[in-house]
Design a protein around this motif. Sequence first.
Motif, PDB file in Angstrom:
ATOM      1  N   UNK A  63      41.939  22.515  41.722  1.00 33.48           N
ATOM      2  CA  UNK A  63      43.201  22.525  41.014  1.00 33.48           C
ATOM      3  C   UNK A  63      43.230  21.523  39.879  1.00 33.48           C
ATOM      4  N   UNK A  64      42.064  21.197  39.352  1.00 34.78           N
ATOM      5  CA  UNK A  64      41.943  20.164  38.314  1.00 34.78           C
ATOM      6  C   UNK A  64      41.767  20.814  36.950  1.00 34.78           C
ATOM      7  N   UNK A 175      41.334  30.885  32.255  1.00 35.55           N
ATOM      8  CA  UNK A 175      40.629  31.885  33.031  1.00 35.55           C
ATOM      9  C   UNK A 175      41.068  33.281  32.635  1.00 35.55           C
ATOM     10  N   UNK A 176      40.199  34.258  32.885  1.00 38.08           N
ATOM     11  CA  UNK A 176      40.534  35.652  32.563  1.00 38.08           C
ATOM     12  C   UNK A 176      39.719  36.580  33.454  1.00 38.08           C
ATOM     13  N   UNK A 182      45.146  36.859  32.404  1.00 34.06           N
ATOM     14  CA  UNK A 182      44.915  35.571  31.757  1.00 34.06           C
ATOM     15  C   UNK A 182      45.684  34.503  32.513  1.00 34.06           C
ATOM     16  N   UNK A 183      45.003  33.431  32.900  1.00 32.31           N
ATOM     17  CA  UNK A 183      45.624  32.409  33.745  1.00 32.31           C
ATOM     18  C   UNK A 183      45.360  31.010  33.212  1.00 32.31           C
ATOM     19  N   UNK A 184      46.244  30.095  33.600  1.00 30.28           N
ATOM     20  CA  UNK A 184      46.155  28.695  33.192  1.00 30.28           C
ATOM     21  C   UNK A 184      46.720  27.840  34.324  1.00 30.28           C
ATOM     22  N   UNK A 185      46.311  26.574  34.461  1.00 27.09           N
ATOM     23  CA  UNK A 185      46.748  25.789  35.618  1.00 27.09           C
ATOM     24  C   UNK A 185      48.223  25.401  35.614  1.00 27.09           C
ATOM     25  N   UNK A 186      48.853  25.287  34.449  1.00 28.39           N
ATOM     26  CA  UNK A 186      50.193  24.720  34.369  1.00 28.39           C
ATOM     27  C   UNK A 186      51.234  25.796  34.088  1.00 28.39           C
ATOM     28  N   UNK A 187      52.247  25.975  34.944  1.00 25.65           N
ATOM     29  CA  UNK A 187      53.264  27.001  34.714  1.00 25.65           C
ATOM     30  C   UNK A 187      54.051  26.811  33.417  1.00 25.65           C
ATOM     31  N   UNK A 188      54.310  25.560  33.017  1.00 24.55           N
ATOM     32  CA  UNK A 188      55.040  25.329  31.772  1.00 24.55           C
ATOM     33  C   UNK A 188      54.239  25.804  30.572  1.00 24.55           C
ATOM     34  N   UNK A 189      52.928  25.567  30.604  1.00 24.45           N
ATOM     35  CA  UNK A 189      52.089  26.038  29.501  1.00 24.45           C
ATOM     36  C   UNK A 189      51.959  27.560  29.536  1.00 24.45           C
ATOM     37  N   UNK A 190      51.935  28.135  30.729  1.00 23.04           N
ATOM     38  CA  UNK A 190      51.889  29.589  30.850  1.00 23.04           C
ATOM     39  C   UNK A 190      53.125  30.223  30.214  1.00 23.04           C
ATOM     40  N   UNK A 191      54.278  29.597  30.381  1.00 22.90           N
ATOM     41  CA  UNK A 191      55.518  30.136  29.807  1.00 22.90           C
ATOM     42  C   UNK A 191      55.460  30.154  28.280  1.00 22.90           C
ATOM     43  N   UNK A 213      35.059  33.659  34.581  1.00 19.27           N
ATOM     44  CA  UNK A 213      34.571  33.501  35.951  1.00 19.27           C
ATOM     45  C   UNK A 213      35.499  32.647  36.803  1.00 19.27           C
ATOM     46  N   UNK A 214      36.701  32.364  36.312  1.00 21.62           N
ATOM     47  CA  UNK A 214      37.633  31.542  37.077  1.00 21.62           C
ATOM     48  C   UNK A 214      39.056  32.071  36.975  1.00 21.62           C
ATOM     49  N   UNK A 215      39.870  31.782  37.991  1.00 21.48           N
ATOM     50  CA  UNK A 215      41.276  32.161  38.015  1.00 21.48           C
ATOM     51  C   UNK A 215      42.107  30.927  38.334  1.00 21.48           C
ATOM     52  N   UNK A 216      43.216  30.755  37.620  1.00 20.55           N
ATOM     53  CA  UNK A 216      44.049  29.562  37.786  1.00 20.55           C
ATOM     54  C   UNK A 216      45.440  29.944  38.285  1.00 20.55           C
ATOM     55  N   UNK A 217      46.266  28.949  38.479  1.00 22.64           N
ATOM     56  CA  UNK A 217      47.544  29.111  39.171  1.00 22.64           C
ATOM     57  C   UNK A 217      48.490  30.116  38.513  1.00 22.64           C
ATOM     58  N   UNK A 218      48.714  29.986  37.209  1.00 25.03           N
ATOM     59  CA  UNK A 218      49.802  30.718  36.548  1.00 25.03           C
ATOM     60  C   UNK A 218      49.275  31.790  35.605  1.00 25.03           C
TER      61      UNK A 218
END
Length: 253
Positions: A63-64, A175-176, A182-191, A213-218
């Motif tokens: 989660x880093x 990540x994709x 398409x994903x990113x670790x931070x929900x605020x940045x995802x918004x 090759x990776x998937x993130x939280x948001x």
Amino acid sequence: MYAEERQQEILRAARDAGRVDVVTLAERFGVTTETIRRDLTTLERAGVLRRVHGGAIPVERLGFEPALAARDEVMTAEKERIAKAALAELPEDGSVVIDAGSTTSRLVQALPPDRELTVVVNSPPLATLLAARPNLTVLMLGGRVRGRTLATVEDWAIQQLSQLNVDVAFMATNGCSVAKGLTTPDPAEAAIKRAMIACADRAVLLADHTKFSGTYLARFATLAEIDVVITDTGLDPDQAAALAAAGPEVVRA
């Protein structure tokens, strides 16, 4: 095999398996364990692996989120090629929004000096680079600045984006995948990323092959919401075909 090539293979193996160990890697690549430990140290300094006893774990499993400066030092040649290929997606005149990121920053640096554009950004460093260009009108989105990515986020930026209509959104991602989008670790940045895509006629993703090759939280977009994916030749052709089948044109620069 060059050290950089071996390190990218190590990173790929870590992301596929969830972790790697020094002895197995040394046997696989026919090098000493000391060489592998140096490789893991290099990858940890780049912010993509975290060293553990006997091996390493990819940071997304922890989660880093690597800082922008660390990401800017990885896959530099590939990012340069991606940025140059993205120039073909620029309108002759008009407006674009450019997402904060290490690959999109290469696009900012590569913008043609004679193109008259309105450029919207959510990154103070990118706004500073662009402001020196007399042919550009630069709009900086307000909001809280995330220290890790130097991107503005939250309501101020989202409200401004809701009032805009731009020709092209040039997007970054952590990540994709076909399944998760398409994903990113931070929900605020995802918004913010979601709002950028919503205000644009076309969305172009700039992402080197390691991002697939990776998937993130948001999640902030599906592949069907992206018009063009620009990546590098390190992306497996079968994986590129699967991405294209999900909707976007895929360019391997």
